[in-house]
Design an enzyme around this catalytic site. Structure first.
Site, PDB file in Angstrom:
ATOM      1  N   ARG A   1       0.851  -1.193   0.000  1.00  6.04           N
ATOM      2  CA  ARG A   1       0.000   0.000   0.000  1.00  6.04           C
ATOM      3  C   ARG A   1       0.885   1.240   0.000  1.00  6.04           C
ATOM      4  NH1 ARG A   1      -1.976   0.684   4.428  1.00  6.04           N
ATOM      5  NH2 ARG A   1      -1.352  -1.152   5.599  1.00  6.04           N
TER       6      ARG A   1
ATOM      7  N   ARG B   1       2.066 -12.371  -0.731  1.00  9.06           N
ATOM      8  CA  ARG B   1       0.710 -12.682  -0.255  1.00  9.06           C
ATOM      9  C   ARG B   1       0.147 -13.951  -0.872  1.00  9.06           C
ATOM     10  NH1 ARG B   1      -1.825  -8.689   3.313  1.00  9.06           N
ATOM     11  NH2 ARG B   1      -0.226  -7.102   3.503  1.00  9.06           N
TER      12      ARG B   1
ATOM     13  N   TYR C   1      -1.329  -3.606  -6.808  1.00  6.92           N
ATOM     14  CA  TYR C   1      -1.189  -4.270  -5.507  1.00  6.92           C
ATOM     15  C   TYR C   1      -2.554  -4.351  -4.792  1.00  6.92           C
ATOM     16  CZ  TYR C   1      -0.292  -5.201  -0.670  1.00  6.92           C
ATOM     17  OH  TYR C   1      -0.352  -5.759   0.585  1.00  6.92           O
TER      18      TYR C   1
ATOM     19  N   CYS D   1       0.669  -7.934  12.180  1.00  4.07           N
ATOM     20  CA  CYS D   1       0.927  -8.227  13.602  1.00  4.07           C
ATOM     21  C   CYS D   1       0.337  -9.570  13.976  1.00  4.07           C
ATOM     22  CB  CYS D   1       0.307  -7.158  14.495  1.00  4.07           C
ATOM     23  SG  CYS D   1       1.287  -5.676  14.649  1.00  4.07           S
TER      24      CYS D   1
ATOM     25  N   SER E   1      -1.316  -3.758  10.600  1.00  8.04           N
ATOM     26  CA  SER E   1      -0.959  -4.717   9.556  1.00  8.04           C
ATOM     27  C   SER E   1       0.233  -5.580   9.977  1.00  8.04           C
ATOM     28  CB  SER E   1      -0.576  -3.969   8.277  1.00  8.04           C
ATOM     29  OG  SER E   1      -1.614  -3.111   7.931  1.00  8.04           O
TER      30      SER E   1
HETATM   31  C1  OXD Z   1      -2.988  -4.644   5.546  1.00 12.02           C
HETATM   32  C2  OXD Z   1      -3.575  -5.806   4.858  1.00 12.02           C
HETATM   33  O1  OXD Z   1      -2.023  -4.061   5.049  1.00 12.02           O
HETATM   34  O2  OXD Z   1      -4.466  -6.432   5.435  1.00 12.02           O
HETATM   35  O3  OXD Z   1      -3.499  -4.298   6.621  1.00 12.02           O
HETATM   36  O4  OXD Z   1      -3.170  -6.098   3.734  1.00 12.02           O
HETATM   37 MN    MN Z   2      -5.200  -5.423   7.162  1.00 12.72          MN
END
Ligand code: OXD
Ligand code: MN
Length: 601
Positions: free
Chosen positions: A79, A375, A207, A260, A258
């Site tokens: 992101r 991912r 992305y 965690c 994110s």
């Molecule tokens: C994030 C995701 O970045 O869930 O929080 O991809």
């Molecule tokens: Mn997320």
């Protein structure tokens, strides 16, 4: 331009939808338009096309049937918060927590980029539903994109196609999302939100978080605005069901920034002794939670997503066997490495990579074999612990809300808020060390209220006020907790084993919810009283446990001062109630006594 209308039930299109698609086509000038029906045949045709043009690479179909690899542009792997804007008509409404641009200027900028950008390409129209197709809590959207990779991922992540379109026809409303991968040029990349128009425009990235518009853009940034207007909550939370040996299930919603471990917690495997005793864990969602008060005053939650867009590195049989089992078939991998026999590979898995995420022969000198933010996209139905309640139109009742972050020091393993207001303060004060899920420095502490910093689509001060507004007569609100699985000792090692062992902490929370644990009141909240955490079968030394549950008064005084400074950044919209709550906790710490809240606070 050719309009492919293969599907008969698509004939009666909503006028507003047809008009918007016409407008988008007039602007972007695609060679063809394809209305997605969400069928298996459509998915397979897209996969064939992407295999042919190299967008996807086939993985080992013996070990991983139906699995493919996508290698993204190396400059497009996360992101992009600095390029993500929330364009309210008034700058103030976006708050200091969002980047903002005047909507007229933003539209002009985006439309200049979109002008003719789909020439020679197919425009896909994706009707989708966030949440079970027949749930009153669900909301629909339509994403227009020129990326077949986005279509394939949206089919996994949402209820996409004919059924969603039928609901849109019935309801007459939908969130609009216009997306083009453009040139994948970071200099020509923007993710713009127009909450007042329930509209998203995203250009220049393929992305997930930037391009699968149902996810962060709709289900969090736009939905947080819908939720405020309509009296519900759109949150960056997993939802997990904990079933005790008596067969009773409590649902817990938990917010973590994110990367965690939300997916790990959502798919937790109970420690052996717990399994023997009959404890079970059910996965409802791993990233997003929409909650609304039910007639009985409890909060009911749905997971608006239908799949997982999980971080691959670190996912292993030790950390998350359920996730690993989920991705054994029919999965799209993005930016992972591959082994000699063409299996997907990432750091944390056994085996050896031969090709890195960029398709180069693996060389440790080039960094990790899989991108740290690589991912997997997989249907939630493939998860062995998928809860049948995840399809329940009414949602699941939430017993506890949990906030947490990566805090190497100070924050105890678990603490319970004294009430909703204190819980909102705990959520607002949340912080974490940054990770690789977004571009930028890694390992820096940043406050991330309710894990929504990148996702709250309006002023955080108003957002806190919205949270506080749920505390009203007739509500039976969940208890609120804060956890910290990431506390480190002086030797730099984690003090708590985490993963499946976190069930011990969840069990204590549920005992508190059921009134079966006394807890120990402290100035910062209620912590487990000695002996209340079930440590049977866990090898943890007493000193580590003491450290995990200690309250360092001086450290907390400094923390409360820092929280105060952070919260004042949202003045003048910071709710007075939150300011007073912070003061109450600070005063309690100063006196080192638990001060009851005054009636007016
Ligand atoms: C994030 C995701 O970045 O869930 O929080 O991809
Ligand atoms: Mn997320």
């Amino acid at each position: 331009m050719a309009e492919d209308q293969g599907e008969e039930n698509m004939a009666s299109k909503l006028e507003a939808l047809q008009r918007w698609v016409d407008e988008a086509a007039a602007l972007t000038r695609p060679a063809a338009i394809h209305w997605c029906d969400g069928s298996e045949a459509e998915y397979q045709a897209l996969v064939r096309q992407m295999l042919a043009d190299g967008t996807l690479v086939e993985l080992n179909q013996q070990t991983h049937p139906g699995c493919y690899l996508h290698r993204s542009n190396p400059a497009d792997v996360a992101r992009v918060e600095h390029l993500t804007l929330v364009c309210h008509p008034e700058r103030e409404d976006a708050g200091p927590n969002n980047h903002w641009m005047d909507p007229a200027e933003a539209h002009a900028k985006m439309d200049a980029l979109f002008d003719g950008c789909m020439r020679g390409r197919t425009m896909y129209v994706i009707p989708y539903c966030m949440g079970p197709i027949d749930s009153p809590l669900s909301r629909c959207g339509v994403e227009i994109t020129d990326s077949p990779y986005v279509v394939a991922n949206m089919r996994i992540m949402t209820r996409m196609g004919a059924a969603a379109q039928a609901r849109i026809e019935r309801e007459g409303t939908f969130v609009k999302g216009l997306h083009s991968t453009g040139e994948l040029d970071p200099e020509r990349r923007w993710i713009m939100h127009f909450p007042a128009e329930r509209l998203i425009k995203s250009y220049g990235s393929g992305y997930g978080g930037n391009a699968l518009l149902g996810k962060k853009c709709h289900a969090l940034r736009i939905a947080s605005n819908q939720a405020r207007d309509e009296g519900w909550l759109a949150e960056h939370m997993l939802i997990v069901g904990i079933e005790n040996p008596r067969g009773e299930t409590h649902y817990v919603a938990a917010a973590f920034p994110s990367a965690c471990g939300k997916t790990n917690l959502a798919m937790l495997i109970p420690p052996e002794g717990y399994r023997r005793d009959g404890w079970k864990v059910w996965t409802v969602g791993d990233d997003i939670c929409w909650m609304r008060p039910g007639a009985d005053g409890r909060l009911y939650a749905i997971n608006p997503e239908a799949g997982f867009f999980g971080v691959a590195p670190g996912t292993s049989n030790d950390t998350n066997p359920n996730a690993l089992a989920s991705v054994a078939r029919d999965t799209i991998f993005t930016n992972v490495a591959v082994t000699a026999d063409n299996q997907p590979w990432w750091e944390g898995l056994p085996g050896t990579p031969v090709t890195d995420w960029q398709g180069r022969p693996y060389d440790p000198a080039n960094g990790p074999a899989a991108h740290p933010n690589s991912r997997f996209t997989v249907s939630a139905k493939q998860c062995p612990t998928w809860s049948e309640k995840a399809e329940d139109a009414q949602g699941v009742p939430i017993s506890a809300i949990v906030f947490g972050g990566r805090r190497p020091s100070l924050l105890p393993l678990v603490m319970e808020a004294q009430d909703w207001t204190h819980g909102v303060l705990m959520g607002a004060a949340m912080g974490s060390e940054t990770t690789a899920a977004a571009t930028g420095a890694v390992g820096v502490l940043r406050r991330d209220s309710m894990a929504m910093k990148p996702f709250a689509g309006y002023h955080y001060g108003d957002y806190f006020a919205h949270w506080l507004s749920f505390d009203k007569p007739g509500m039976k609100l969940p208890k609120v907790f804060h956890v910290n699985w990431f506390r480190k000792g002086k030797d730099g090692k984690f003090l708590w084993p985490g993963f499946g062992q976190n069930l011990r902490v969840l069990e204590w929370m549920i005992a508190r919810v059921e009134g079966k644990a006394r807890g120990e009141q402290t100035a910062i909240g209620t912590l487990p009283a000695p002996g209340e955490l079930n440590l049977d079968g866990l090898d943890i030394d007493a000193a580590a446990l003491d450290e995990l549950l200690a309250v360092d008064t001086a450290g907390w005084q400094a923390e409360l001062a820092a929280i105060g400074e952070y919260l004042e950044g949202f003045a003048p919209r910071l709710p007075e109630r939150l300011r007073q709550e912070r003061r109450r906790v600070a005063d309690a710490l100063d006196g080192d006594v638990v001060a009851p809240r005054t009636a007016t606070a």
